[in-house]
Design an enzyme around this catalytic site. Structure first.
Site, PDB file in Angstrom:
ATOM      1  N   GLY A 156       0.986  -0.944  -0.023  1.00 47.61           N
ATOM      2  CA  GLY A 156       0.469   0.013   0.107  1.00 47.61           C
ATOM      3  C   GLY A 156       1.061   1.058   0.241  1.00 47.61           C
ATOM      4  O   GLY A 156      -0.080   2.167  -0.870  1.00 47.61           O
ATOM      5  N   ASP A 157       1.564   1.281   0.827  1.00 52.24           N
ATOM      6  CA  ASP A 157       2.408   2.252   1.357  1.00 52.24           C
ATOM      7  C   ASP A 157       3.832   2.386  -0.242  1.00 52.24           C
ATOM      8  O   ASP A 157       4.164   3.655  -0.920  1.00 52.24           O
ATOM      9  CB  ASP A 157       3.554   2.476   1.891  1.00 52.24           C
ATOM     10  CG  ASP A 157       2.827   3.005   3.455  1.00 52.24           C
ATOM     11  OD1 ASP A 157       2.281   3.760   4.050  1.00 52.24           O
ATOM     12  OD2 ASP A 157       2.955   1.232   4.112  1.00 52.24           O
ATOM     13  N   SER A 158       3.829   1.734  -1.003  1.00 47.14           N
ATOM     14  CA  SER A 158       5.050   1.395  -2.044  1.00 47.14           C
ATOM     15  C   SER A 158       3.887   1.954  -3.473  1.00 47.14           C
ATOM     16  O   SER A 158       3.950   3.041  -4.130  1.00 47.14           O
ATOM     17  CB  SER A 158       5.309   0.270  -2.075  1.00 47.14           C
ATOM     18  OG  SER A 158       5.956  -0.554  -1.334  1.00 47.14           O
TER      19      SER A 158
END
Length: 414
Positions: free
Chosen positions: A184-186
């Site tokens: 998700g962060d990536s």
């Protein structure tokens, strides 16, 4: 500088005689952990001068994440590569003034705090754009800068859940699962970087910066294919299906004689025919139960059993060799060991050794994507010491005197 060996094609920038694509772009990176710093890393890989800012009394937790060796988290040298490290206390008025001076000399501010934090410090986009109308503010948060959820805390795991990814990840008889990385962060970092580069390009016409507002849940949702029209127009809610996609066959993992798994994707008609030839069973491609995409989708489980009967009769190497000869997309499920030993990774510079003061040669992923004329470069790992570049940035860039610098240190501003 990167260590060049017989397997790598990456050349030092001086030898290549080229400038990096983002040379001359200055980035101020705020925030911690993943989404913001990963976006900063992507910009730094292509030549942006990224100044990583940490509070003097509290380092980025990423310095200690991952397996820890010699007091360093092994993720940090990768995530903070090519960046300069300074310390600055943005909770103090004096620190805010220093940051405004930095913003006046910069192109991009990267931050991934909860919405309202920059405003609380008097460092909103509106305030910074008065100082520098060309400034671009890349803002990444769980739910974005607007909407009823904007003030919620939102880690990548929550964005993956509310973006729809967790519901389709795993097996039908088990609870939703996570992917083994912080996807998700990536994804948010990748979309934020796209937005930032788009804003840089637009600035060439308008001369003005703008806000790039990236929400983690939206970044996940953006890659969720057709789940919404599937539901609204066809009444179908996509669920967890393990290693298959419903109606897309064959596309699965298959067990082999040497007790490992290989991936085979042969769902188009032409590739399926080639798979049947590789299996020594060309007649299977003409079987009405498997001849068309729709038929294979209806008989997915039966087909997978037939294919695995073949793969179980061969060691993985022999099965993959037979598939490759027929042009069937296939591969081993790689571990880190497989990646390190793979000649294709080496030929494509996807594992680069960078000189590190504690580790010597430090292996890390290469630059993606590959540019033919002005490729990115890994010049150095993440700074070992917090504030390693304080003097360079504050004294050289902002022309702060040594006396003033010492005063800022005494007052815990840097």
């Amino acid at each position: 500088m990167p260590i060049i060996d017989e397997h790598t094609q990456q050349k030092p920038l001086e030898e290549a005689g080229e400038h990096l694509p983002l040379d001359g772009v200055r980035v101020l990176e705020l925030g911690t952990l993943l989404a913001g710093p990963f976006a900063g890393r992507l910009l730094a890989d292509f030549g942006a001068e990224v100044i990583k800012i940490e509070p003097p009394d509290k380092s980025d937790p990423m310095r200690h994440w991952g397996k820890n060796q010699k007091g360093t988290g092994l993720w940090w040298p990768i995530q903070s590569r090519n960046k300069k490290s300074v310390t600055l206390n943005l909770r103090e008025k004096a620190g805010q003034e220093v940051f405004k001076n930095l913003a006046a000399e910069s192109d991009i501010v990267v931050e991934n705090f909860r919405p309202g934090t920059m405003e609380k410090w008097g460092l909103s986009y509106e305030e910074l754009s008065k100082i520098n109308p060309r400034i671009i503010m890349m803002r990444t948060s769980g739910f974005g800068q607007t909407g009823p959820y904007k003030e919620r805390a939102g880690f990548g795991s929550v964005g993956e859940a509310m973006g729809g990814l967790r519901n389709v990840t795993g097996f039908t008889d088990r609870p939703p699962s996570r992917i083994g990385i912080s996807i998700g962060d990536s994804l948010a970092a990748l979309f934020a970087t796209i937005g930032c580069l788009t804003a840089l390009h637009e600035r060439e016409r308008s001369g003005k910066g703008q806000v790039v507002d990236t929400a983690i849940y939206e970044s996940v949702f953006a890659v969720m294919e057709s789940i919404v029209p599937d539901y609204l127009l066809a009444g179908y809610v996509r669920e967890r299906m393990g290693n298959i996609l419903p109606g897309v066959a064959p596309s699965n993992i298959y067990f082999t004689k040497d007790e490992t798994y290989i991936v085979i994707g042969a769902n188009s008609d032409g590739v399926f025919r080639r798979l049947c030839e590789a299996m020594g069973d060309p007649e299977l491609a003409e079987d009405p139960e498997f001849k068309t995409h729709e038929a294979r989708g209806r008989n997915q489980k039966v087909l997978d059993v037939r294919i695995e009967e073949w793969t179980k009769s061969l060691p993985s190497h022999d099965a993959l060799e037979a598939l490759e000869k027929k042009g069937v997309p296939s591969g081993l499920i790689y571990t880190a060991k497989d990646i390190v030993e793979d000649p294709h990774y080496q030929a494509r510079d996807m594992i680069v050794n960078v000189e590190h003061p504690d580790f010597g040669e430090f292996p890390m992923p290469g630059v993606v994507p590959k540019l033919s004329r002005t490729p990115g470069q890994i010049k150095q790992p993440g700074a070992l010491e917090m504030g390693e570049h304080n003097e360079e940035i504050y004294c050289n860039l902002l022309e702060i005197s040594q006396n003033r610098l010492e005063e800022l240190k005494r007052n815990n501003v840097i």
